[in-house]
Structure formats: C-alpha cells, structure tokens
Write an enzyme that holds these catalytic residues in place. Sequence first.
Site, PDB file in Angstrom:
ATOM      1  N   ARG A  57       3.356   0.162  -3.771  1.00 12.30           N
ATOM      2  CA  ARG A  57       2.725   0.540  -5.045  1.00 12.30           C
ATOM      3  C   ARG A  57       1.528   1.467  -4.896  1.00 12.30           C
ATOM      4  NH1 ARG A  57       5.483  -3.692  -5.587  1.00 12.30           N
ATOM      5  NH2 ARG A  57       4.627  -4.029  -3.536  1.00 12.30           N
ATOM      6  N   THR A  58       0.600   1.110  -4.005  1.00  9.50           N
ATOM      7  CA  THR A  58      -0.660   1.854  -3.980  1.00  9.50           C
ATOM      8  C   THR A  58      -0.400   3.308  -3.569  1.00  9.50           C
ATOM      9  OG1 THR A  58      -1.718  -0.206  -3.365  1.00  9.50           O
ATOM     10  CG2 THR A  58      -3.047   1.785  -3.170  1.00  9.50           C
ATOM     11  N   LYS A  86      -1.431   8.435  20.193  1.00 16.73           N
ATOM     12  CA  LYS A  86      -1.938   9.042  21.446  1.00 16.73           C
ATOM     13  C   LYS A  86      -3.384   8.621  21.688  1.00 16.73           C
ATOM     14  CE  LYS A  86       0.567  13.165  20.064  1.00 16.73           C
ATOM     15  NZ  LYS A  86       0.295  14.465  19.460  1.00 16.73           N
ATOM     16  N   ARG A 107      -5.938   3.142   3.608  1.00 18.17           N
ATOM     17  CA  ARG A 107      -5.714   1.688   3.742  1.00 18.17           C
ATOM     18  C   ARG A 107      -5.794   1.347   5.226  1.00 18.17           C
ATOM     19  NH1 ARG A 107      -1.027  -1.848   0.935  1.00 18.17           N
ATOM     20  NH2 ARG A 107      -2.488  -1.517  -0.787  1.00 18.17           N
ATOM     21  N   HIS A 135      -9.989  -4.134  -2.604  1.00 18.89           N
ATOM     22  CA  HIS A 135      -8.931  -3.216  -3.040  1.00 18.89           C
ATOM     23  C   HIS A 135      -9.369  -2.757  -4.438  1.00 18.89           C
ATOM     24  CE1 HIS A 135      -5.195  -1.286  -3.642  1.00 18.89           C
ATOM     25  NE2 HIS A 135      -4.342  -2.243  -3.324  1.00 18.89           N
TER      26      HIS A 135
END
Length: 309
Positions: A57-58, A86, A107, A135
């Site tokens: 969703r986000t 890396k 996120r 959030h």
Amino acid sequence: MNEFYNKDIISIKDYSKDQLEKIFDYTEKIMNLDLPTRREICKGKTLSYLFYEPSTRTRLSFESAMASIGGNSLGISDISSSSTQKGESLADTVKIMSIYSDVVILRHPLDGSSRFASEVSSKPIINAGSGTEEHPTQAIQDLFTIKKEKKKIDGLKIGIIGDLKYGRTVYSLLAGLGNYDVDVHLISPKPLQIRSDSIYEIRKKLTFTESTDLEEYIEDLDVVYVTRIQKERFPDEEEYLKVKGSYVIGLDMQKKMKEDSIILHPLPRLDEISIDVDKTKNAKYFEQAENGKYTRAALLGLILNENGF
Ligand code: CP
C-alpha cells in the site's frame, strides 16, 4: 509560502491539529479537482522511494498519488537488487536518491532511520515506516478516514486492538489523536501492550485505558482500529504463537458493534478480521487504503509547491 513546502515528514508529533486539518482540507480539494487540473500539481516533479522492508500500500499509493498529480516515480522496492548488497551505506544511498528526485520516500527497519536520512538528504524525506517507531503518513490517512466517515474526530470512542507493542501505525495514530478530544481504549494481549517508554510524551496529551478484554468495550466504540500481530518483529516464533489469533473480528463480534461504528485496519491483515466482515457496512479498511492515495497526493502537492495548489 505554504508551511509544508520543502519540509520532511518524519513524525506525526511534528504536526498540530491546525496543520492536520489543513492537510485534510487539501486532500478533499484534490479529491474534487478535475483530472486535467489535478495533473498540473506536480508536473515535471519526481518522487523516489527506497524500501528496506516490504510494502504494498504505502509504496504503490505514493506512486499512484504522484502519477495522479502529474509527477513520476523511480526507486528501489527490493533492496537486494541495489548496491546496498555491495555494502553501500544508508547515508550514501539516500544522498544518491535525493540527487535523482525532488522528494524521497523511505521505509527502513530501524527507529530513527528517517530522521537520520533527513540529515544527509538534499531533498525532503517522507518517513514511510521506521522500525517500530512511526508511520506518519499512515496516521494522516487513518485520521482523514475517521473524519470522512464519522464527520468529526472530537468526541469519538476509539478502540485500538491487537499488536500495540510492535505496530508502528499505532504510535503515530496515538500521537495524532493527541490533538483531539477522544476517548481511547487500547486492547491487546498482555505481552503486546503499548511500550510505555515510547508514549511518554503522548500521555501528556491523551488519556486512555488499557485492557485485554475486547468484549468489554466493543458495544461502545465508534471506531474499531484493528492491527496485525507483527510476526516479523518477534524475537522468536514461540512467543508469536502464544499471541497469534488473540482477537478476531468476525460476524459475531461485528453484530455487537454500534450500527454506525467503523472498522479500520492499516492492512495487510491476516486472520484478525474475517473476510465475511468485508461486506458489512462497518468495514471501511479498503476505503481507508484508497484514502491513502489522496492524503499522500495532498502531502506531495504541498511539499513540492511553494504556494500550495
Ligand atoms: N499499511 C501499510 O503500511 O501497508 P504496506 O506495508 O503494504 O505498505
């Protein structure tokens, strides 16, 4: 100049009631704009996203929001395909993303990650979930949904149910609700009670009860906000299995609710709301997910336009 212009969104605690209400007004405005006008808002602007944890969703609502206001998106949704593999640091990755775009959505599993990113980024950072901490754009969409469905936030009885220990949406929602005159009931299994150290500041603005008994409150609630038990954040599976399935909103529970109460969930859900509840008029979690597209479009429009839109 609009007060959100070029600003990060790190924590919902940084927003006053007045500012939240302004965001809701801009969200309504975007919803009502005709498509050609809407597509001018971020024409030529680029959003980048950097997701160190999975999301449906986000990330997609940000992409969809940006497309709907005429901008474009690029980013890393699977960190294993990036140069992080890396050994590139979060700081360098964020710096690079901010060179290639006008706003960066992050996120990350660590608390404080977005705050840190904002210190190294040349462009505004939007916190799309930081550890178990916050959030904020989810809370904005949650509060907008409550206001849209109930026509107000002040005066409501709000139950927040499930994993209150690890669910970051809960901490942002509680901080946002601290701006309103609401009656909050926190309902969770004992091991998943709210982390008291994380709500030290929120307690000064918001009073709430804590209980393990959903039946005690269900008939009185105006908003039933259900959360998933966050299996991925448990130190071991044994502990998860002890609390799995603690609360299930099925039709039996839904029938006990007030006729005009609403059920919300930030999603994804597992078994905490049974799918036969989806067709009831109390179920508003898919509308809530849709509202995320519009609240995020409003936020992007405000961050990326000096004079608003
Ligand atoms: N509500 C929410 O944050 O959903 P995603 O994890 O799918 O983005």
